[in-house]
Design a protein around this motif. Sequence first.
Motif, short mmCIF file in Angstrom:
data_model
loop_
_atom_site.label_atom_id
_atom_site.label_comp_id
_atom_site.label_asym_id
_atom_site.label_seq_id
_atom_site.Cartn_x
_atom_site.Cartn_y
_atom_site.Cartn_z
N VAL A 242 64.18 -1.04 26.54
CA VAL A 242 64.19 -2.02 25.45
C VAL A 242 62.86 -2.01 24.71
O VAL A 242 62.81 -2.10 23.48
N SER A 243 61.77 -1.89 25.46
CA SER A 243 60.44 -1.87 24.85
C SER A 243 60.28 -0.66 23.93
O SER A 243 59.67 -0.75 22.86
N VAL A 244 60.82 0.48 24.36
CA VAL A 244 60.76 1.68 23.53
C VAL A 244 61.55 1.48 22.24
O VAL A 244 61.11 1.85 21.15
N PHE A 245 62.73 0.88 22.38
CA PHE A 245 63.58 0.64 21.21
C PHE A 245 62.93 -0.32 20.22
O PHE A 245 62.95 -0.10 19.02
N LEU A 246 62.39 -1.42 20.74
CA LEU A 246 61.93 -2.50 19.87
C LEU A 246 60.45 -2.41 19.51
O LEU A 246 59.98 -3.17 18.66
N GLY A 247 59.72 -1.52 20.16
CA GLY A 247 58.33 -1.31 19.79
C GLY A 247 57.36 -2.09 20.66
O GLY A 247 57.71 -3.05 21.35
N GLU A 248 56.10 -1.65 20.63
CA GLU A 248 55.06 -2.24 21.47
C GLU A 248 54.83 -3.72 21.16
O GLU A 248 54.53 -4.52 22.05
N LYS A 249 54.99 -4.13 19.89
CA LYS A 249 54.74 -5.52 19.54
C LYS A 249 55.72 -6.46 20.24
O LYS A 249 55.40 -7.63 20.49
N ALA A 250 56.90 -5.94 20.53
CA ALA A 250 57.93 -6.78 21.15
C ALA A 250 57.90 -6.70 22.67
O ALA A 250 58.65 -7.40 23.35
N ARG A 251 57.02 -5.82 23.22
CA ARG A 251 57.05 -5.58 24.66
C ARG A 251 56.84 -6.87 25.47
O ARG A 251 57.55 -7.11 26.45
N ARG A 252 55.86 -7.67 25.07
CA ARG A 252 55.53 -8.85 25.87
C ARG A 252 56.69 -9.84 25.96
O ARG A 252 56.86 -10.52 26.97
N SER A 253 57.44 -9.94 24.89
CA SER A 253 58.50 -10.96 24.86
C SER A 253 59.89 -10.41 25.16
O SER A 253 60.88 -11.13 25.06
N SER A 254 59.96 -9.13 25.53
CA SER A 254 61.29 -8.52 25.69
C SER A 254 61.84 -8.61 27.11
O SER A 254 62.96 -8.16 27.36
N ARG A 255 61.10 -9.23 28.04
CA ARG A 255 61.58 -9.30 29.42
C ARG A 255 62.89 -10.07 29.53
O ARG A 255 63.82 -9.64 30.21
N SER A 256 62.98 -11.22 28.87
CA SER A 256 64.21 -12.02 28.97
C SER A 256 65.39 -11.28 28.36
O SER A 256 66.51 -11.32 28.90
N LEU A 257 65.16 -10.56 27.25
CA LEU A 257 66.23 -9.80 26.61
C LEU A 257 66.68 -8.63 27.50
O LEU A 257 67.87 -8.38 27.67
N SER A 258 65.70 -7.92 28.08
CA SER A 258 66.06 -6.77 28.93
C SER A 258 66.79 -7.22 30.19
O SER A 258 67.74 -6.56 30.63
N ASP A 259 66.39 -8.34 30.78
CA ASP A 259 67.09 -8.86 31.96
C ASP A 259 68.54 -9.21 31.61
O ASP A 259 69.48 -8.93 32.38
N PHE A 260 68.73 -9.82 30.43
CA PHE A 260 70.08 -10.17 29.99
C PHE A 260 70.92 -8.91 29.77
O PHE A 260 72.08 -8.82 30.23
N LEU A 261 70.35 -7.92 29.08
CA LEU A 261 71.08 -6.69 28.80
C LEU A 261 71.40 -5.92 30.09
O LEU A 261 72.48 -5.32 30.21
N CYS A 262 70.48 -5.94 31.03
CA CYS A 262 70.73 -5.26 32.31
C CYS A 262 71.90 -5.91 33.03
O CYS A 262 72.74 -5.23 33.62
N ARG A 263 71.96 -7.24 32.93
CA ARG A 263 73.04 -7.97 33.61
C ARG A 263 74.41 -7.68 32.98
O ARG A 263 75.37 -7.43 33.68
N VAL A 264 74.48 -7.71 31.65
CA VAL A 264 75.79 -7.57 30.99
C VAL A 264 76.26 -6.12 30.92
O VAL A 264 77.45 -5.85 30.71
N THR A 265 75.35 -5.16 31.09
CA THR A 265 75.73 -3.74 31.00
C THR A 265 75.71 -3.04 32.35
O THR A 265 76.05 -1.85 32.42
N ASN A 266 75.30 -3.75 33.40
CA ASN A 266 75.12 -3.14 34.72
C ASN A 266 74.14 -1.97 34.67
O ASN A 266 74.24 -1.01 35.44
N GLY A 267 73.20 -2.05 33.72
CA GLY A 267 72.18 -1.01 33.62
C GLY A 267 72.67 0.30 33.02
O GLY A 267 71.98 1.32 33.12
N ASN A 268 73.85 0.30 32.39
CA ASN A 268 74.36 1.52 31.77
C ASN A 268 73.55 1.81 30.51
O ASN A 268 73.59 1.04 29.56
N PRO A 269 72.78 2.91 30.48
CA PRO A 269 71.85 3.16 29.37
C PRO A 269 72.54 3.29 28.01
O PRO A 269 72.00 2.82 27.00
N LEU A 270 73.71 3.93 27.98
CA LEU A 270 74.41 4.06 26.71
C LEU A 270 74.86 2.70 26.19
O LEU A 270 74.77 2.40 24.98
#
Length: 589
Positions: A242-270
Amino acid sequence: MANKHSDLREKLRQKISLPSHGEDRLQPRKFIVIYGDSGLGKTKLAETLRSYAVDDEGFFIRGKFDQSSYGGANFPYSGITNAFREYCSLLEKRPGDRDQVVKGLNKALDKNEGSLLCEAIPSLRNIINYVSSHHSEDDSTSTKNRFHRLNYLMQKFIRVISSIGDPIILLLDDMQWSDTSSLDLLKTLAGSAKNPFLFIFTCRPVPEDHPFYQFVESLENRNNVTEVTLHGLDNSDVYEMVSVFLGEKARRSSRSLSDFLCRVTNGNPLMVRQQIISLLDNGLISFDNDSLTWDIQKIEESNTILRSLTIMTSHKIKRLSELTQRTLLICACIGSKIDYEVLGVLVAELCLDSELLEITETEIISLGRNAILPAIHDGLLSESQDGASVSFIHDSVQSAAYSLLPIEEQAPFHLKLGQILHSRLNLYTSPSHILFTVANQLARGYGLVEENDRIEVARIFLRAGDESKSACAFRGAHYFYAKAIDVLRSSDWLDEYDLTLNAYLNGSEVALWTGAIQNADEWLDIVSVRTRGSVMDQLRTTWAKVSLLTTKGQLEAAIDLGLKDLGSLTGVKIKSKNLKTRTLVVSSS
């Protein structure tokens, strides 16, 4: 994913003794099987091993099995032949290797053997210059002998191409869609390869009774088989993604988004990637002062989160123009790959209502390419290196495009596609795969064939069955012969006798090979009643019935029937108790 694949590649290299650059070449006959759900990067991982062949002046070739033909029939050994088509194309660019292969094949094969081999792998004709003929000496060879001969010739072929010293990596994708004829051929290839040869298979999880699972279990030396099962990314991996996709500026605040996406996708990268694109498209991730922002609560409460790759891709497709959507649907109906010429013919007829008689072949190809170009730009399909065809980047894209067609419209649409291609393309001068494209489309709508088209459709099925039988792809042959028989009627025994007899007898013969004993029984009962006075037709019928009884283990009945019919046809009574004669009949059977 790149880091994860790099680690896995190094582990695979050590496990199967792949050399580092400058070390000894690949070891003979190794196998890698990569299991994992759709979207986990099985093919991407396999592709990371390409350099071990290419950097050593070797060959990395890839074939793929098609979901749309699973359970039906396709061009015989389609996944394998696609890979060897790529091999032949690469070989033609390397005169030195080509000369060695041609010399080896010419030494190992005579003309009839080369012809039979080219029926299984048509692209070889460009290398060894054999022209397949359906009236060659080999036509009289029994199906059983033909099958054994093809296996023997494939052993010769694979020994020749793997003996020139250059490493070969053969990647076969989507083995969950592979057919038993292809797996039988793979057993021959796997057992015959010499020198450096690496087989890589990708496959979704399959049960133990699946043919591919049984194929892997049957490989002679299990120590040479490395199995890898891919799983979804964990929270930290998704965070990095997620940090790579959204850029370094968003890295600090992207933890909650990445946790949510990991949960709903079961970690499927595609799926993670597609979800981010979906959130951007729906304005739930937006720019604010040159930074990307989002409200995780709004995202969780929204109805935009899609749990399926197919559904997510469907939403993306529906944003395209009506013409591009229609063209994507045509591609999905044909298969995972489609030639621009075929696509252009169908687009002109179904989407643009163009008069094909006024369009040149070059214009038809351009028409197909231009119609699908927006989908290529959107990353839904990729163009072949020679620019002659286009392929879906993933099965989920093909499934999404096909879902645009309501279930009740599927059979009529497939039938229409087959009819257009049959009317616009010459099946006798076009490449063999065009015949199978037409036959497959007609087969998926054959129940709707009108009376005036019935006999021509039956002829196409018979030709497809004969082509499959010639290549020893017996399940595909059985599929097409059965379709031909379904289309034919009782009256056709009078009006189309040769067509009907060949469909029933050839169908019965391959039914025995595929274990469809009930079909063989039923069809031969009909043939026995309908066969006319021709001695050859009666002999063919008797041979098929004797083979059926032998398959059932009824040897005495087979011998009695053979002697009885032989006596009635020749006028010579043969005593059924004559031991030498009975032994001769058994040997013939």
